[in-house]
Design an enzyme around this catalytic site. Structure first.
Site, PDB file in Angstrom:
ATOM      1  CG  MET A  11     -27.762 -26.777  -8.770  1.00  0.00           C
ATOM      2  SD  MET A  11     -28.545 -26.834  -7.176  1.00  0.00           S
ATOM      3  CE  MET A  11     -27.999 -28.363  -6.509  1.00  0.00           C
ATOM      4  CE  LYS A  15     -27.020 -20.941  -5.887  1.00  0.00           C
ATOM      5  NZ  LYS A  15     -26.189 -22.070  -6.370  1.00  0.00           N
ATOM      6  CG  ASP A  86     -28.371 -19.878   0.957  1.00  0.00           C
ATOM      7  OD1 ASP A  86     -27.861 -19.430  -0.092  1.00  0.00           O
ATOM      8  OD2 ASP A  86     -28.223 -21.049   1.333  1.00  0.00           O
ATOM      9  CD  GLU A  87     -30.801 -22.932  -1.634  1.00  0.00           C
ATOM     10  OE1 GLU A  87     -31.263 -22.804  -2.785  1.00  0.00           O
ATOM     11  OE2 GLU A  87     -29.802 -23.639  -1.392  1.00  0.00           O
ATOM     12  CE1 TYR A 177     -32.386 -29.742 -10.374  1.00  0.00           C
ATOM     13  CE2 TYR A 177     -32.137 -30.565  -8.130  1.00  0.00           C
ATOM     14  CZ  TYR A 177     -32.934 -30.091  -9.156  1.00  0.00           C
ATOM     15  OH  TYR A 177     -34.289 -29.971  -8.952  1.00  0.00           O
ATOM     16  CB  CYS A 184     -22.715 -29.709 -22.165  1.00  0.00           C
ATOM     17  SG  CYS A 184     -21.000 -29.646 -22.747  1.00  0.00           S
TER      18      CYS A 184
END
EC number: 2.7.1.21
Length: 196
Positions: A11, A15, A86-87, A177, A184
């Protein structure tokens, strides 16, 4: 020779913006682009590709049972010079196979943009198939708050804690998100578990 491209990132790695820039570049050269996205992504509207920097374009919606090869073949009169998805993590594996056939039999390049893994660091089925079949795989990078390379789509709850259990599919943006490096993410996940 056309290729099947998979451009993936966490994320916040631009993109969708890259998908729309790619579309613009091809159209500027007079080429016809078929822009689409899976029906599962309804965050900014079912029939729109939207980037967080404000770019947006209408897109065809891919239903789970749709045969992309047949749709492309039936639309041959409106021949597309390039296909952009996309996605792509939400594609069914069969969709990826159909896109591969379009590349091979029609010599049309296909660019897929999407996530590699979910918030548990598990591959999405569509992404897994793209890794198996794509001619070219490129990571779009972004950074964690520590400055390291982000590689995890950390899901966070309403209190800002990292969540490591739940359904794979949950639409959301910055409220749900955060891109993190693995170190981390692991530390935050352990801290969240110890707070319970």
């Amino acid at each position: 020779m056309a290729k099947l491209y998979f451009r993936y990132g966490v994320m916040g790695s631009s993109k969708s913006a890259q998908a729309l820039i790619t579309k613009f570049n091809y159209e500027e050269q007079g080429m016809r682009v078929w822009l689409m996205k899976p029906a599962a992504d309804t965050r900014y509207g079912a029939d729109k590709v939207h980037s967080r920097i404000g770019l947006e374009q209408p897109a065809d919606v891919i239903d789970d049972d749709m045969d992309l090869y047949e749709v492309f073949r039936d639309r041959e009169r409106e021949f597309y010079d390039v296909i952009i998805v996309d996605e792509a993590q939400f594609l069914q594996p069969a969709h990826v196979e159909q896109l591969r056939e379009i590349v091979d039999y029609y010599n049309v390049p296909v660019f897929c943009f999407g996530l590699r893994t979910d918030f548990r660091t598990r591959l999405f089925p569509g992404s897994a198939r793209l890794f198996e079949l794509a001619d070219s795989v490129t990571e779009l990078k972004t950074v964690c708050t520590c400055g390291g390379k982000a590689m995890v789509n950390a899901r966070i709850d309403a209190e800002g804690r990292v969540v490591t259990e739940g359904e794979q599919f949950l639409l959301g943006g910055n409220e749900s998100y955060r891109p993190m490096c693995y170190k981390c993410w692991k530390k935050a996940a352990l801290e969240s578990k110890s707070e319970k």
